[in-house]
Scaffold this motif. Structure first.
Motif, PDB file in Angstrom:
ATOM      1  N   THR A 191     -68.715 -20.514 -25.117  1.00 44.68           N
ATOM      2  CA  THR A 191     -69.202 -21.210 -26.308  1.00 44.68           C
ATOM      3  C   THR A 191     -69.032 -22.718 -26.118  1.00 44.68           C
ATOM      4  O   THR A 191     -68.243 -23.163 -25.290  1.00 44.68           O
ATOM      5  CB  THR A 191     -68.405 -20.776 -27.548  1.00 44.68           C
ATOM      6  OG1 THR A 191     -67.051 -21.179 -27.364  1.00 44.68           O
ATOM      7  CG2 THR A 191     -68.462 -19.277 -27.751  1.00 44.68           C
ATOM      8  N   ASP A 192     -69.792 -23.500 -26.916  1.00 40.49           N
ATOM      9  CA  ASP A 192     -69.750 -24.965 -26.775  1.00 40.49           C
ATOM     10  C   ASP A 192     -68.345 -25.511 -26.990  1.00 40.49           C
ATOM     11  O   ASP A 192     -67.891 -26.408 -26.286  1.00 40.49           O
ATOM     12  CB  ASP A 192     -70.712 -25.609 -27.786  1.00 40.49           C
ATOM     13  CG  ASP A 192     -72.156 -25.385 -27.361  1.00 40.49           C
ATOM     14  OD1 ASP A 192     -72.340 -24.906 -26.217  1.00 40.49           O
ATOM     15  OD2 ASP A 192     -73.049 -25.653 -28.165  1.00 40.49           O
ATOM     16  N   THR A 193     -67.644 -24.972 -28.024  1.00 38.18           N
ATOM     17  CA  THR A 193     -66.299 -25.479 -28.327  1.00 38.18           C
ATOM     18  C   THR A 193     -65.345 -25.208 -27.175  1.00 38.18           C
ATOM     19  O   THR A 193     -64.587 -26.091 -26.767  1.00 38.18           O
ATOM     20  CB  THR A 193     -65.733 -24.765 -29.591  1.00 38.18           C
ATOM     21  OG1 THR A 193     -66.782 -24.624 -30.519  1.00 38.18           O
ATOM     22  CG2 THR A 193     -64.583 -25.529 -30.177  1.00 38.18           C
ATOM     23  N   VAL A 194     -65.388 -23.978 -26.666  1.00 34.17           N
ATOM     24  CA  VAL A 194     -64.511 -23.625 -25.553  1.00 34.17           C
ATOM     25  C   VAL A 194     -64.848 -24.473 -24.335  1.00 34.17           C
ATOM     26  O   VAL A 194     -63.959 -25.005 -23.660  1.00 34.17           O
ATOM     27  CB  VAL A 194     -64.635 -22.113 -25.229  1.00 34.17           C
ATOM     28  CG1 VAL A 194     -63.979 -21.776 -23.905  1.00 34.17           C
ATOM     29  CG2 VAL A 194     -64.020 -21.286 -26.352  1.00 34.17           C
ATOM     30  N   GLU A 195     -66.146 -24.631 -24.094  1.00 34.65           N
ATOM     31  CA  GLU A 195     -66.576 -25.415 -22.934  1.00 34.65           C
ATOM     32  C   GLU A 195     -66.079 -26.863 -23.027  1.00 34.65           C
ATOM     33  O   GLU A 195     -65.564 -27.418 -22.051  1.00 34.65           O
ATOM     34  CB  GLU A 195     -68.103 -25.385 -22.835  1.00 34.65           C
ATOM     35  CG  GLU A 195     -68.594 -25.829 -21.482  1.00 34.65           C
ATOM     36  CD  GLU A 195     -70.080 -25.544 -21.305  1.00 34.65           C
ATOM     37  OE1 GLU A 195     -70.589 -25.926 -20.253  1.00 34.65           O
ATOM     38  OE2 GLU A 195     -70.712 -24.961 -22.202  1.00 34.65           O
ATOM     39  N   SER A 196     -66.213 -27.461 -24.207  1.00 36.79           N
ATOM     40  CA  SER A 196     -65.792 -28.866 -24.330  1.00 36.79           C
ATOM     41  C   SER A 196     -64.263 -28.998 -24.257  1.00 36.79           C
ATOM     42  O   SER A 196     -63.745 -29.952 -23.681  1.00 36.79           O
ATOM     43  CB  SER A 196     -66.335 -29.487 -25.619  1.00 36.79           C
ATOM     44  OG  SER A 196     -65.834 -28.790 -26.725  1.00 36.79           O
ATOM     45  N   THR A 197     -63.545 -28.006 -24.827  1.00 37.03           N
ATOM     46  CA  THR A 197     -62.072 -28.024 -24.736  1.00 37.03           C
ATOM     47  C   THR A 197     -61.647 -27.970 -23.266  1.00 37.03           C
ATOM     48  O   THR A 197     -60.786 -28.744 -22.824  1.00 37.03           O
ATOM     49  CB  THR A 197     -61.478 -26.796 -25.478  1.00 37.03           C
ATOM     50  OG1 THR A 197     -61.894 -26.852 -26.834  1.00 37.03           O
ATOM     51  CG2 THR A 197     -59.969 -26.773 -25.399  1.00 37.03           C
ATOM     52  N   ILE A 198     -62.276 -27.048 -22.526  1.00 37.69           N
ATOM     53  CA  ILE A 198     -61.909 -26.881 -21.113  1.00 37.69           C
ATOM     54  C   ILE A 198     -62.316 -28.102 -20.296  1.00 37.69           C
ATOM     55  O   ILE A 198     -61.545 -28.594 -19.466  1.00 37.69           O
ATOM     56  CB  ILE A 198     -62.548 -25.587 -20.554  1.00 37.69           C
ATOM     57  CG1 ILE A 198     -61.826 -24.363 -21.130  1.00 37.69           C
ATOM     58  CG2 ILE A 198     -62.498 -25.552 -19.033  1.00 37.69           C
ATOM     59  CD1 ILE A 198     -62.410 -23.024 -20.734  1.00 37.69           C
ATOM     60  N   GLU A 199     -63.495 -28.620 -20.542  1.00 34.69           N
ATOM     61  CA  GLU A 199     -63.965 -29.797 -19.783  1.00 34.69           C
ATOM     62  C   GLU A 199     -63.022 -30.975 -19.950  1.00 34.69           C
ATOM     63  O   GLU A 199     -62.662 -31.642 -18.985  1.00 34.69           O
ATOM     64  CB  GLU A 199     -65.366 -30.196 -20.267  1.00 34.69           C
ATOM     65  CG  GLU A 199     -66.467 -29.672 -19.372  1.00 34.69           C
ATOM     66  CD  GLU A 199     -67.839 -30.058 -19.874  1.00 34.69           C
ATOM     67  OE1 GLU A 199     -67.963 -31.127 -20.516  1.00 34.69           O
ATOM     68  OE2 GLU A 199     -68.781 -29.277 -19.650  1.00 34.69           O
TER      69      GLU A 199
END
Lengths: 98, 369
Positions: free
Chosen positions: A2-10
């Motif tokens: 998901t976008d939120t998970v992706e941005s948190t991880i990035e």
């Protein structure tokens, strides 16, 4: 992902990469960035770094990310992940204050 | 099955025994919550005599141990301890090891997922007899003192200079006409010491330490409570995540390995996997205190798909939360990410930074006591 998970991880991955690279260079550690698990204990157990190394770790975090780690914040220095948590918390605090 | 020399005393004190990798160990004396509180707030006395214990002369020790173990044994200074491991031919972990440089001899302590005979056989095959390795597991006991007040017990038993011992160090002290070894080497994140003594004085030593612990309000502990204590402090536990995962690179134990060394037992297989790139990583996970399904074998879900498997778990009495370790694919192995447990619509869990607790012992500097 998901976008939120992706941005948190990035965001976290970028901080970890910068911090590890600087840490390996400053402390002349015989490991690659991939070898350093983010939960390794930095002082005492694990990497077994001493108080002089702790000072280098603080300088490393402060110089790379423009934050200030208070002298008595030994809990922040327990692992790479706890330092990264502190960096993110400080960055968020500054952003919301601006 | 191997059992402790202290079994009659331990039984009398109310010990409940269990089998762990071919050895009989004390599981517990009371409930886990009580024993956890004993260590976190006072001091617990644990029988660790189930470890395999060896001694060898200094002149042969470095070459022998460096050829067997993953770590840089040659760099172990006098009076210090190196934490490393023994692997099998496939580079999978067999024993979590302490190597202590005690002046004219080296000590090897192994916490193993194989039985003692098998550890002996591997060391023999690597040249233990030529290196003068002496087995101590039948002639010695190993006791653990762990807790916020553990330093008070060792200070009163062996003298104030024990307060100057740094973490991972070893020193000899006299006791009832015998040399006993005191190692500062706990794995709970509170103050921790291991005391190794010949069986001739084992009962007297245990009784003396038991009384000192009791005076402070502490008590005896089994190994079961240490599983949770280690997870809370993010110390590697070979009996939990170690036995479930086996690969030291997935377990994040690269810090125990000297990659510059020419060879060690299982080293070639580890080097190959490292060159290929590690695809998985072990990460801390937390859930609400009532999340009973956060147990080994449970699957963690992301975007409707199972992505990680839980390999160790405990209830954290410090945080009043469930804690676990799970093996994630590298691309998702980051702290601070939300997931679900057991199904896409299962209970919420979150990856966390380890260690999650701030131990009381971190607030006290022994050199200022």
């Amino acid at each position: 992902m998901t976008d939120t998970v992706e941005s948190t991880i990035e965001r976290r991955a970028a901080i970890i990469a910068t911090f590890k690279e600087e840490l390996i260079q400053r402390l002349n550690l015989p490991y690659t960035a991939e070898d350093l698990h983010e939960d390794i204990s930095l002082l005492g157990a694990g990497l077994g770094l001493d108080s002089l190394d702790a000072l280098e770790i603080v300088l490393c975090a402060e110089n790379c990310f423009g934050i200030k780690i208070p002298d008595e914040s030994i809990e922040v220095l327990r692992s790479i992940n706890t330092i990264v948590d502190y960096i993110i918390q400080e960055q968020d605090r500054r952003e919301s204050a601006a | 099955m191997r059992t402790s020399y202290l079994k009659p005393i331990l039984e009398k004190a109310g010990a409940v025994f269990e089998e762990r990798c071919g050895t009989e160990v004390v599981s517990h004396f009371s409930d886990i919550a009580t024993e956890n509180s004993t260590v976190r707030n006072v001091v617990g006395l644990t029988d660790f005599s189930f470890l395999q214990m060896y001694r060898m002369p200094e002149e042969t020790a470095i070459e022998f141990l460096d050829g067997v173990l993953a770590g840089n044994v040659a760099s172990t200074r006098f009076g210090r301890i190196t934490h490393t491991f023994l692997a099998d031919d496939d580079g999978n972990i067999l024993s979590d090891c302490y190597v202590a440089n005690n002046d004219e001899e080296f000590l090897l302590l192994c916490e193993s997922v194989i039985d003692t005979d098998e550890v002996d056989r591997i060391l023999d095959a690597c040249g233990a007899q030529d290196a003068g390795v002496e087995r101590l597991h039948d002639s010695h006991v190993l006791l653990g003192l762990d807790g916020f007040d553990a330093w008070k017990v060792v200070r009163d038993a062996f003298g104030s200079d024990v307060l100057g011992l740094p973490y991972l160090s070893v020193e000899i002290y006299p006791f009832e006409g015998e040399d006993i070894l005191l190692m500062r080497a706990g794995k709970t994140s509170e103050f921790g010491y291991l005391v190794m003594a010949p069986t001739r004085v084992a009962a007297e030593l245990y009784t003396k330490l038991q009384e000192a612990v009791k005076v402070l309000g502490g008590g005896p502990c089994g190994v079961a409570v240490h599983d949770g204590l280690r997870l809370e402090g993010r110390f590697f536990n070979i009996f939990k995540e170690g036995v479930a995962v086996r690969d030291p690179l997935v377990l994040g134990l690269q810090w125990m390995i000297d990659f510059d060394k020419e060879s060690f037992h299982g080293g070639a297989a580890i080097a190959t996997r490292r060159a290929e790139g590690v695809k998985q990583k072990i990460v801390g996970v937390a859930a609400a205190a009532d999340c009973e399904s956060l147990v080994p074998g449970a699957m963690i879900y992301h975007a409707g798909q199972p992505v990680a498997e839980v390999v160790a778990s405990c209830h954290s009495y410090v945080l009043d939360q469930k804690l676990a370790l799970a093996v994630f694919p590298f691309e998702l192995a980051y702290s601070g990410v939300p997931f679900t447990l057991g199904a896409a619509e299962g209970p919420s869990v979150r990856t966390i930074s380890m260690p999650p607790i701030l131990p009381k012992s971190l607030t006290l500097r022994l050199d200022e006591v």
